[in-house]
Scaffold this motif. Structure first.
Motif, PDB file in Angstrom:
ATOM      1  N   ARG A 190      10.312  33.655   6.589  1.00 49.22           N
ATOM      2  CA  ARG A 190       9.483  32.866   7.502  1.00 49.22           C
ATOM      3  C   ARG A 190       8.009  32.945   7.116  1.00 49.22           C
ATOM      4  O   ARG A 190       7.585  33.885   6.456  1.00 49.22           O
ATOM      5  CB  ARG A 190       9.632  33.377   8.949  1.00 49.22           C
ATOM      6  N   HIS A 191       7.252  31.974   7.585  1.00 52.87           N
ATOM      7  CA  HIS A 191       5.814  32.002   7.385  1.00 52.87           C
ATOM      8  C   HIS A 191       5.234  33.253   8.036  1.00 52.87           C
ATOM      9  O   HIS A 191       5.651  33.608   9.155  1.00 52.87           O
ATOM     10  CB  HIS A 191       5.146  30.808   8.086  1.00 52.87           C
ATOM     11  N   PRO A 192       4.267  33.884   7.393  1.00 56.98           N
ATOM     12  CA  PRO A 192       3.566  34.978   8.092  1.00 56.98           C
ATOM     13  C   PRO A 192       2.747  34.386   9.243  1.00 56.98           C
ATOM     14  O   PRO A 192       2.336  33.218   9.171  1.00 56.98           O
ATOM     15  CB  PRO A 192       2.658  35.572   7.014  1.00 56.98           C
ATOM     16  N   GLU A 194      -0.269  34.743  10.220  1.00 59.07           N
ATOM     17  CA  GLU A 194      -1.631  34.259   9.943  1.00 59.07           C
ATOM     18  C   GLU A 194      -1.627  32.845   9.352  1.00 59.07           C
ATOM     19  O   GLU A 194      -2.618  32.143   9.382  1.00 59.07           O
ATOM     20  CB  GLU A 194      -2.424  35.232   9.057  1.00 59.07           C
ATOM     21  N   ARG A 195      -0.483  32.428   8.833  1.00 57.54           N
ATOM     22  CA  ARG A 195      -0.363  31.092   8.238  1.00 57.54           C
ATOM     23  C   ARG A 195      -0.175  30.029   9.345  1.00 57.54           C
ATOM     24  O   ARG A 195      -0.519  28.872   9.164  1.00 57.54           O
ATOM     25  CB  ARG A 195       0.841  31.132   7.288  1.00 57.54           C
ATOM     26  N   ILE A 196       0.348  30.431  10.491  1.00 63.12           N
ATOM     27  CA  ILE A 196       0.741  29.425  11.488  1.00 63.12           C
ATOM     28  C   ILE A 196       0.081  29.592  12.859  1.00 63.12           C
ATOM     29  O   ILE A 196       0.316  28.792  13.756  1.00 63.12           O
ATOM     30  CB  ILE A 196       2.288  29.413  11.680  1.00 63.12           C
ATOM     31  N   ARG A 198      -3.436  30.169  15.232  1.00 68.34           N
ATOM     32  CA  ARG A 198      -4.908  30.103  15.289  1.00 68.34           C
ATOM     33  C   ARG A 198      -5.318  30.562  16.690  1.00 68.34           C
ATOM     34  O   ARG A 198      -4.797  30.035  17.683  1.00 68.34           O
ATOM     35  CB  ARG A 198      -5.330  28.650  15.074  1.00 68.34           C
TER      36      ARG A 198
END
Ligand SMILES: Cc1cc2nc3c(=O)[nH]c(=O)nc-3n(C[C@H](O)[C@H](O)[C@H](O)COP(=O)(O)O)c2cc1C
Length: 200
Positions: A190-192, A194-196, A198
């Motif tokens: 999965r995306h970390p 911090e990537r997804i 805000r």
């Protein structure tokens, strides 16, 4: 077997090969009961389930589903559908009896009006959005009871429609093969965060 929600989330993965042991009817019913506890706008509950266990029917479904191995391997496949026309027709059943009288009246009068103004296609899409919540519930309910699944979008809607006599307005949301895993599946990738995410 029962596990916490967190364990169910952590251990669920798409499984495409299952043990060849039938699922007791009461287990299927419990999974679907839990699935039906999913929330939906106005409590409209547009989800409808077709549970395919008949070997011949399941074989036909397999061919209508791009010969996905999980459809062949699972001894039960749930066809998750959304039927907004039935949901509107039965709106009275979905209005909570404990709501204040005026609110019940408002819902009774306005649900068919608001949804009725939309085209059948718009209503259909709205129903699919609700039913996708039930999809997530079903995957986790199954897992929490020690079962595995593999949501499958790859199928020919027209063929599935024909096989199970589904009218055009019924949306077929996903096929969900269910059983006990006979393979480990892949660990989550999965995306970390911090990537997804805000924070503002
Ligand atoms: C709505 C939905 C549809 C999917 N459709 C397919 C499919 O048609 N065929 C398939 O092999 N996997 C399908 N998958 C499985 C995904 O590939 C899988 O969930 C994703 O790669 C993440 O892996 P995991 O479920 O093991 O965590 C689908 C998953 C979802 C949620």
């Amino acid at each position: 077997m029962s596990m916490t929600l967190r364990e169910a989330i952590e251990t669920r993965r798409s499984i495409r090969k299952y043990k060849q042991q039938p699922i007791p009817r009461e287990d299927i019913e419990e999974m679907l009961r839990l699935t039906g506890l999913a929330p939906s706008a106005w409590n409209i509950q547009p989800w409808r389930f077709i549970v395919v266990t008949n070997a011949e029917k399941k074989r036909e479904l397999y061919f209508a589903a791009n010969q996905h191995p999980q459809v062949d391997s699972a001894l039960a496949v749930v066809i998750l559908t959304s039927d907004m026309e039935d949901a509107i027709l039965r709106k009275g059943e979905s209005i909570h009896p404990d709501l204040p009288k005026e609110e019940k009246q408002w819902l009774k009068e306005n649900i068919p009006g608001i949804l009725g103004k939309q085209t059948m296609e718009q209503r259909g899409r709205w129903g699919v959005a609700q039913t996708n919540i039930a999809l997530a519930y079903l995957l986790l309910a199954a897992r929490s009871m020690g079962y595995d699944s593999s949501p499958t979008y790859g199928f020919h809607p027209a063929k599935v429609r024909q096989l199970f006599n589904l009218p055009e307005y019924v949306q077929i949301v996903a096929l969900i093969p269910i059983g006990k895993r006979a393979e480990e599946g892949q660990p989550h990738h999965r995306h970390p965060l911090e990537r997804i995410v805000r924070y503002v």
